[in-house]
Write a protein that holds these residues in place. Structure first.
Motif, short mmCIF file in Angstrom:
data_model
loop_
_atom_site.label_atom_id
_atom_site.label_comp_id
_atom_site.label_asym_id
_atom_site.label_seq_id
_atom_site.Cartn_x
_atom_site.Cartn_y
_atom_site.Cartn_z
N TYR A 36 55.79 38.79 40.37
CA TYR A 36 54.66 38.20 40.92
C TYR A 36 54.60 36.97 40.19
N ARG A 37 53.22 36.38 40.16
CA ARG A 37 53.06 35.19 39.40
C ARG A 37 51.28 36.03 38.43
N ASP A 38 50.67 36.17 38.82
CA ASP A 38 49.43 36.96 38.59
C ASP A 38 48.93 38.03 39.43
N VAL A 39 48.89 39.36 39.46
CA VAL A 39 48.81 40.69 39.50
C VAL A 39 48.44 40.87 38.59
N ARG A 40 47.77 41.28 37.55
CA ARG A 40 47.38 41.41 36.64
C ARG A 40 45.55 42.31 36.49
N PRO A 41 45.80 43.18 36.04
CA PRO A 41 44.99 44.17 35.86
C PRO A 41 44.06 43.34 34.49
N THR A 42 42.75 44.15 34.67
CA THR A 42 41.79 44.17 33.72
C THR A 42 41.19 45.63 32.61
N SER A 43 41.79 46.31 33.33
CA SER A 43 41.24 47.79 32.87
C SER A 43 41.95 48.77 32.96
N GLU A 44 43.22 48.91 33.57
CA GLU A 44 43.87 49.74 34.55
C GLU A 44 44.93 49.64 34.48
N PHE A 49 47.17 49.02 39.75
CA PHE A 49 45.76 47.50 39.86
C PHE A 49 46.73 47.18 40.82
N ARG A 50 48.46 47.31 40.89
CA ARG A 50 49.04 46.36 41.82
C ARG A 50 49.02 46.84 43.09
N GLU A 51 48.98 48.67 42.71
CA GLU A 51 49.31 49.40 44.28
C GLU A 51 48.05 49.48 45.19
N SER A 52 46.40 49.18 44.16
CA SER A 52 45.23 49.26 44.78
C SER A 52 45.37 47.80 45.19
N ASP A 58 46.65 44.91 52.17
CA ASP A 58 47.05 45.26 53.94
C ASP A 58 45.72 45.49 54.30
N THR A 59 44.90 46.63 54.38
CA THR A 59 43.18 47.51 54.67
C THR A 59 43.22 45.30 55.64
N TYR A 60 42.72 44.59 54.69
CA TYR A 60 41.84 43.25 55.12
C TYR A 60 42.72 42.66 56.57
N LEU A 61 44.13 42.92 56.31
CA LEU A 61 45.15 42.08 57.25
C LEU A 61 45.15 42.62 58.13
N GLN A 62 45.05 44.47 58.55
CA GLN A 62 44.91 45.20 59.17
C GLN A 62 43.98 45.23 60.55
N PHE A 147 31.57 37.76 50.94
CA PHE A 147 33.72 38.01 50.09
C PHE A 147 32.36 37.61 48.70
N ARG A 148 31.74 37.68 47.90
CA ARG A 148 31.13 37.40 46.92
C ARG A 148 31.14 38.44 45.98
N SER A 149 30.59 39.90 46.75
CA SER A 149 30.63 40.86 45.49
C SER A 149 32.24 41.27 45.56
N ASP A 150 33.47 41.05 46.62
CA ASP A 150 34.57 41.88 46.63
C ASP A 150 35.65 41.41 45.44
N THR A 151 35.80 42.11 45.12
CA THR A 151 36.44 41.53 44.12
C THR A 151 38.00 40.58 44.82
N LEU A 152 39.13 40.81 45.69
CA LEU A 152 40.28 40.04 46.15
C LEU A 152 39.03 39.13 47.21
N GLY A 153 38.06 39.26 46.91
CA GLY A 153 37.35 37.59 47.94
C GLY A 153 37.57 36.24 48.14
N TYR A 154 38.62 36.02 47.04
CA TYR A 154 38.95 34.74 47.54
C TYR A 154 39.98 34.87 48.16
N GLU A 155 41.13 35.58 47.78
CA GLU A 155 42.40 35.75 48.37
C GLU A 155 41.54 36.55 49.98
#
Length: 174
Positions: A36-44, A49-52, A58-62, A147-155
């Motif tokens: 994948y182009r960019d699923v890069r972590p900042t501190s793990e 990070f990918r699994e998380s 997945d949870t959001y799509l559910q 989504f503002r405080s969500d780490t994946l809010g834009y996605e």
């Protein structure tokens, strides 16, 4: 006492069955995530990070799938993911050498997701499907407060807009 205990047990069984039914409404396959182009972590670690990240999406799509017709199932195969922003070394941002890397969000680093999907009826008939190259070039100007405080809010915001449009969901709450 026996009646209330039996009623509680029945309710637990029904709730468990409902949760199992809801859990199978969407099946997401993350195909070759190392490419994948960019699923890069900042501190793990990258793998953690990918699994998380995949688990959160997945949870959001559910959650989104609860608006699909009862008994239907959404099958998705994700072939690429590019998170909003870019990961930069902390030393490049002026935070010093001991700090963790950070994800810098700029309007040119848009979120993208490439996948194909099939919406299946409860009898296995394909109701609709397509190859999708999803991107949100205006992600900074239209992400909701939800989504503002969500780490994946834009996605998540991008997926919600696509989902609502693709499946003609009229109750939009961005």
């Amino acid at each position: 006492m026996k009646t209330s205990m039996a009623t509680c047990l029945s309710a637990i069984v029904l709730l468990t069955n409902f949760q199992l039914m809801a859990a199978t409404q969407v099946e997401v396959q993350w195909q070759d995530p190392e490419k994948y182009r960019d699923v890069r972590p900042t501190s793990e670690s990258r793998k953690r990070f990918r699994e998380s990240t995949f688990k959160k999406l997945d949870t959001y799509l559910q959650e989104l799938s609860s608006k699909l017709p009862e008994g239907s199932k959404l099958l998705m195969t994700v072939t690429d993911l590019d998170l909003a922003g870019q990961v930069w070394p902390a030393s490049f941002t002026g935070l010093g050498h001991g700090s963790s890397d950070i994800r810098v969000i700029k309007d040119v680093d848009i979120p993208r997701m490439t996948f194909n999907y099939q919406l299946m009826s409860d009898s296995g008939e394909i109701l609709q499907g397509a190859d999708v190259d999803l991107k949100d070039m205006s992600f900074l100007s239209r992400t909701s407060h939800r989504f503002r405080s969500d780490t994946l809010g834009y996605e998540k915001s991008m997926l919600k807009r696509w989902f609502d449009k693709e499946f003609a969901i009229t109750n939009r709450s961005y």
